[in-house]
Scaffold this active site. Structure first.
Site, PDB file in Angstrom:
ATOM      1  N   GLU A 189      30.233  67.638  33.342  1.00 50.02           N
ATOM      2  CA  GLU A 189      29.109  67.741  32.402  1.00 50.02           C
ATOM      3  C   GLU A 189      29.123  69.102  31.707  1.00 50.02           C
ATOM      4  OE1 GLU A 189      25.529  66.939  34.584  1.00 50.02           O
ATOM      5  OE2 GLU A 189      26.215  64.944  35.158  1.00 50.02           O
ATOM      6  N   ASP A 203      22.272  63.152  31.064  1.00 52.71           N
ATOM      7  CA  ASP A 203      23.171  64.226  31.458  1.00 52.71           C
ATOM      8  C   ASP A 203      23.244  65.306  30.382  1.00 52.71           C
ATOM      9  OD1 ASP A 203      23.806  63.029  33.893  1.00 52.71           O
ATOM     10  OD2 ASP A 203      25.485  61.919  33.034  1.00 52.71           O
ATOM     11  N   SER A 210      20.117  66.287  36.472  1.00 53.11           N
ATOM     12  CA  SER A 210      20.507  64.975  35.971  1.00 53.11           C
ATOM     13  C   SER A 210      21.268  64.237  37.054  1.00 53.11           C
ATOM     14  CB  SER A 210      21.357  65.116  34.706  1.00 53.11           C
ATOM     15  OG  SER A 210      22.533  65.820  34.979  1.00 53.11           O
ATOM     16  N   GLU A 223      25.067  59.924  28.744  1.00 56.24           N
ATOM     17  CA  GLU A 223      25.262  59.768  30.180  1.00 56.24           C
ATOM     18  C   GLU A 223      26.772  59.812  30.388  1.00 56.24           C
ATOM     19  OE1 GLU A 223      23.769  59.376  34.017  1.00 56.24           O
ATOM     20  OE2 GLU A 223      22.640  59.665  32.170  1.00 56.24           O
TER      21      GLU A 223
END
Length: 135
Positions: A12, A43, A32, A56
């Protein structure tokens, strides 16, 4: 061995950094993917050239089917609607590129290797947003 949550957070951060370098304003969702809460937290939320992208991310070391349950997809769509943005699932297998899947319905999402191979890359999405040619 790296814990799965640590690996996911690292992926991420790397996508958030890439989006920032490409010229987007980026927020990575705090906590997240974990814990129980009243509101869905994606995210990553990125604002690129005036467009809001709600994302996401799913990473798998090996090519296996990625499934996202309807409840999470509905949360992603609601967040996108509230922000005036578009909802996406980004998937990456191993060292391949991030692939982009736009989400339009609140049903379960299932992404296999064939769908992954046909999907546009994150670079293609960004090129379309910024009207730039890919080099």
């Amino acid at each position: 061995m790296v814990a799965p949550k640590t690996k996911g957070a690292s992926k991420e951060r790397s996508v958030a950094n890439l989006l920032w370098e490409k010229g987007c304003a980026v927020l990575r969702g705090c906590s997240s993917g974990g814990g129980v809460r009243k509101r869905f937290v994606p995210d990553i939320v990125a604002i690129c050239n005036g467009k809001v992208l709600v994302m996401e991310l799913k990473y798998r070391a090996k090519r296996t089917t990625v499934r996202i349950e309807a409840e999470k997809v509905q949360g992603l769509l609601e967040f996108a609607a509230r922000s005036g943005g578009r909802a996406f699932v980004l998937v990456k297998f191993g060292r391949d590129q991030w692939r982009v899947f736009e989400v339009a319905e609140g049903a379960d999402v299932s992404i296999n290797g064939e769908a992954y191979d046909r999907a546009p890359t994150l670079d293609h999405l960004l090129a379309s947003i910024f009207n730039r040619q890919l080099v």
